[in-house]
Design a protein around this motif. Sequence first.
Motif, mmCIF file in Angstrom:
data_model
loop_
_atom_site.group_PDB
_atom_site.id
_atom_site.type_symbol
_atom_site.label_atom_id
_atom_site.label_comp_id
_atom_site.label_asym_id
_atom_site.label_seq_id
_atom_site.Cartn_x
_atom_site.Cartn_y
_atom_site.Cartn_z
ATOM 1 N N ALA A 226 0.834 -1.198 0.000
ATOM 2 C CA ALA A 226 0.000 0.000 0.000
ATOM 3 C C ALA A 226 0.872 1.252 0.000
ATOM 4 C CB ALA A 226 -0.904 -0.004 1.229
ATOM 5 N N PRO A 227 0.378 2.345 -0.556
ATOM 6 C CA PRO A 227 1.093 3.625 -0.410
ATOM 7 C C PRO A 227 1.323 3.918 1.065
ATOM 8 C CG PRO A 227 -0.741 3.841 -1.949
ATOM 9 C CD PRO A 227 -0.878 2.493 -1.315
ATOM 10 N N THR A 228 2.522 4.371 1.391
ATOM 11 C CA THR A 228 2.910 4.526 2.795
ATOM 12 C C THR A 228 3.568 5.878 3.025
ATOM 13 O OG1 THR A 228 3.245 2.136 3.030
ATOM 14 C CG2 THR A 228 4.303 3.552 4.664
ATOM 15 N N LEU A 229 3.156 6.543 4.091
ATOM 16 C CA LEU A 229 3.780 7.785 4.533
ATOM 17 C C LEU A 229 4.435 7.545 5.883
ATOM 18 C CD1 LEU A 229 4.291 10.856 4.312
ATOM 19 C CD2 LEU A 229 2.074 11.191 5.471
ATOM 20 N N LEU A 230 5.741 7.768 5.951
ATOM 21 C CA LEU A 230 6.505 7.681 7.193
ATOM 22 C C LEU A 230 6.764 9.093 7.690
ATOM 23 C CD1 LEU A 230 8.343 6.274 9.314
ATOM 24 C CD2 LEU A 230 10.188 6.393 7.606
ATOM 25 N N ILE A 231 6.236 9.405 8.859
ATOM 26 C CA ILE A 231 6.436 10.713 9.485
ATOM 27 C C ILE A 231 7.348 10.519 10.693
ATOM 28 C CG2 ILE A 231 5.315 12.651 10.632
ATOM 29 C CD1 ILE A 231 2.734 11.913 9.167
ATOM 30 N N GLU B 63 3.700 17.430 18.953
ATOM 31 C CA GLU B 63 4.671 18.513 19.040
ATOM 32 C C GLU B 63 4.612 19.457 17.852
ATOM 33 O OE1 GLU B 63 8.222 16.258 19.678
ATOM 34 O OE2 GLU B 63 7.431 15.394 21.527
ATOM 35 N N GLN B 64 4.139 18.953 16.710
ATOM 36 C CA GLN B 64 3.992 19.793 15.516
ATOM 37 C C GLN B 64 2.676 19.406 14.834
ATOM 38 O OE1 GLN B 64 5.850 22.318 14.710
ATOM 39 N NE2 GLN B 64 7.529 22.011 16.151
ATOM 40 N N PHE B 65 1.576 19.674 15.525
ATOM 41 C CA PHE B 65 0.272 19.163 15.095
ATOM 42 C C PHE B 65 -0.129 19.678 13.720
ATOM 43 C CE2 PHE B 65 -4.371 19.373 14.882
ATOM 44 C CZ PHE B 65 -4.709 18.053 15.160
ATOM 45 N N ALA B 66 0.008 20.965 13.488
ATOM 46 C CA ALA B 66 -0.462 21.545 12.226
ATOM 47 C C ALA B 66 0.270 20.946 11.036
ATOM 48 C CB ALA B 66 -0.296 23.064 12.259
ATOM 49 N N GLU B 67 1.572 20.764 11.144
ATOM 50 C CA GLU B 67 2.333 20.208 10.027
ATOM 51 C C GLU B 67 1.968 18.754 9.771
ATOM 52 O OE1 GLU B 67 6.950 19.756 8.418
ATOM 53 O OE2 GLU B 67 6.509 20.986 10.196
ATOM 54 N N VAL B 68 1.771 17.988 10.837
ATOM 55 C CA VAL B 68 1.388 16.583 10.668
ATOM 56 C C VAL B 68 -0.006 16.478 10.069
ATOM 57 C CG1 VAL B 68 0.844 14.443 11.898
ATOM 58 C CG2 VAL B 68 2.914 15.722 12.474
ATOM 59 N N LEU B 69 -0.943 17.276 10.547
ATOM 60 C CA LEU B 69 -2.306 17.248 9.999
ATOM 61 C C LEU B 69 -2.301 17.582 8.510
ATOM 62 C CD1 LEU B 69 -5.365 17.025 10.397
ATOM 63 C CD2 LEU B 69 -5.368 19.442 11.077
ATOM 64 N N LEU B 70 -1.542 18.580 8.116
ATOM 65 C CA LEU B 70 -1.456 18.944 6.701
ATOM 66 C C LEU B 70 -0.868 17.808 5.885
ATOM 67 C CD1 LEU B 70 -1.694 21.029 4.429
ATOM 68 C CD2 LEU B 70 0.565 21.894 5.098
ATOM 69 N N ALA B 71 0.185 17.181 6.400
ATOM 70 C CA ALA B 71 0.820 16.080 5.679
ATOM 71 C C ALA B 71 -0.130 14.891 5.529
ATOM 72 C CB ALA B 71 2.095 15.650 6.399
ATOM 73 N N VAL B 72 -0.867 14.577 6.594
ATOM 74 C CA VAL B 72 -1.804 13.454 6.552
ATOM 75 C C VAL B 72 -2.917 13.745 5.552
ATOM 76 C CG1 VAL B 72 -3.565 12.230 7.898
ATOM 77 C CG2 VAL B 72 -1.289 12.608 8.869
ATOM 78 N N ARG B 73 -3.473 14.937 5.602
ATOM 79 C CA ARG B 73 -4.548 15.272 4.665
ATOM 80 C C ARG B 73 -4.053 15.230 3.224
ATOM 81 N NH1 ARG B 73 -7.315 20.220 8.109
ATOM 82 N NH2 ARG B 73 -9.076 19.005 8.950
ATOM 83 N N SER B 74 -2.884 15.755 2.968
ATOM 84 C CA SER B 74 -2.340 15.758 1.608
ATOM 85 C C SER B 74 -2.102 14.342 1.099
ATOM 86 C CB SER B 74 -1.050 16.568 1.562
ATOM 87 O OG SER B 74 -1.276 17.916 1.922
ATOM 88 N N PHE B 75 -1.537 13.510 1.958
ATOM 89 C CA PHE B 75 -1.275 12.123 1.572
ATOM 90 C C PHE B 75 -2.568 11.375 1.285
ATOM 91 C CE2 PHE B 75 -0.843 7.684 3.103
ATOM 92 C CZ PHE B 75 0.051 7.219 2.139
ATOM 93 N N LEU B 76 -3.560 11.525 2.148
ATOM 94 C CA LEU B 76 -4.802 10.784 1.982
ATOM 95 C C LEU B 76 -5.627 11.299 0.812
ATOM 96 C CD1 LEU B 76 -5.865 10.248 5.704
ATOM 97 C CD2 LEU B 76 -4.752 8.660 4.134
ATOM 98 N N ALA B 77 -5.422 12.541 0.430
ATOM 99 C CA ALA B 77 -6.122 13.059 -0.750
ATOM 100 C C ALA B 77 -5.649 12.374 -2.026
ATOM 101 C CB ALA B 77 -5.912 14.569 -0.860
ATOM 102 N N GLU B 78 -4.417 11.848 -1.978
ATOM 103 C CA GLU B 78 -3.842 11.176 -3.164
ATOM 104 C C GLU B 78 -3.940 9.673 -3.071
ATOM 105 O OE1 GLU B 78 0.148 12.486 -3.629
ATOM 106 O OE2 GLU B 78 -0.347 14.624 -3.395
ATOM 107 N N ALA B 79 -3.966 9.123 -1.852
ATOM 108 C CA ALA B 79 -3.891 7.669 -1.671
ATOM 109 C C ALA B 79 -5.188 6.969 -2.120
ATOM 110 C CB ALA B 79 -3.615 7.348 -0.209
#
Length: 271
Positions: free
Chosen positions: A210-215, A255-271
């Motif tokens: 599956a497409p995978t995002l490692l944060i 610790e960096q909620f806004a950046e993680v939320l943006l990254a998750v939303r961006s990834f899931l919009a494409e996945a």
Amino acid sequence: MVNLNPQDWTTGEVEVSGGRLAYHRTGGLGPPLVLSHGLTDNGLCWSRLAEALAPDFDIIMLDARGHGASSPPGVDGVTPDMPGRDLAEAIRGLGLSKVVAMGHSMGGRATAACAADHPDLIRAVILEDPPFIPPMDAKAATQRVERFRKQVGQLRGMTDAELMALVRKQSPSWQPPELPAWIASKRQVDPGALPILPKPWQDDIRRLRAPTLLIHGDVALGSMVSPEAALEARRLNPQLRALRVSGAGHNVRREQFAEVLLAVRSFLAEA
């Protein structure tokens, strides 16, 4: 109907081998998103992220075995070294398939193991700072188990005020919504809940389909994913993207909620 208010989330239990896992669920018509927490946390430690994503997903926050309201480890001979299997059985038990699965720390290792072993269940994977560390030999594992038991005993013996003081001292950047569930989870964790994770993390990363995002965060701040490990993960699996979040350690989203939320939303919009 989407339950944006956590007070309206449903709770339940799902059967797994030798026990049951408790969960909280936001509901709604969006695709399922299954969240697996880290060691000593519980499912509601995802609440802040779940509230943000609830309009778009049906979010299931599981309590891992030996955590929250789930069964203790060791029931009917089941060991705590099976978090990936527990996750697969919970997904099936809830009648789900092709879910998005996100896990933090040990929950990240469970998510990767589940996705590698059961590619039919998971369509996209997000790993938040999983412990990309070498397997331990028997002596080191035994010592770690004993340290964990001692740590849990100390946490469970602390008052709410003492736990609040501890988390504010150790994690001063965490926002107030993160704290109540963190404190409650320390009352619930079983001293025997530590998974040993005997196989190398590379085995599961290599087999992910599956497409995978490692944060991950910065090692100097406590991240368990070194830059070298992130590069190795990308080499092992071309479908994996890696994002290092500056200014965060092991608890990246806290610790960096806004950046993680943006990254998750961006990834899931494409996945």
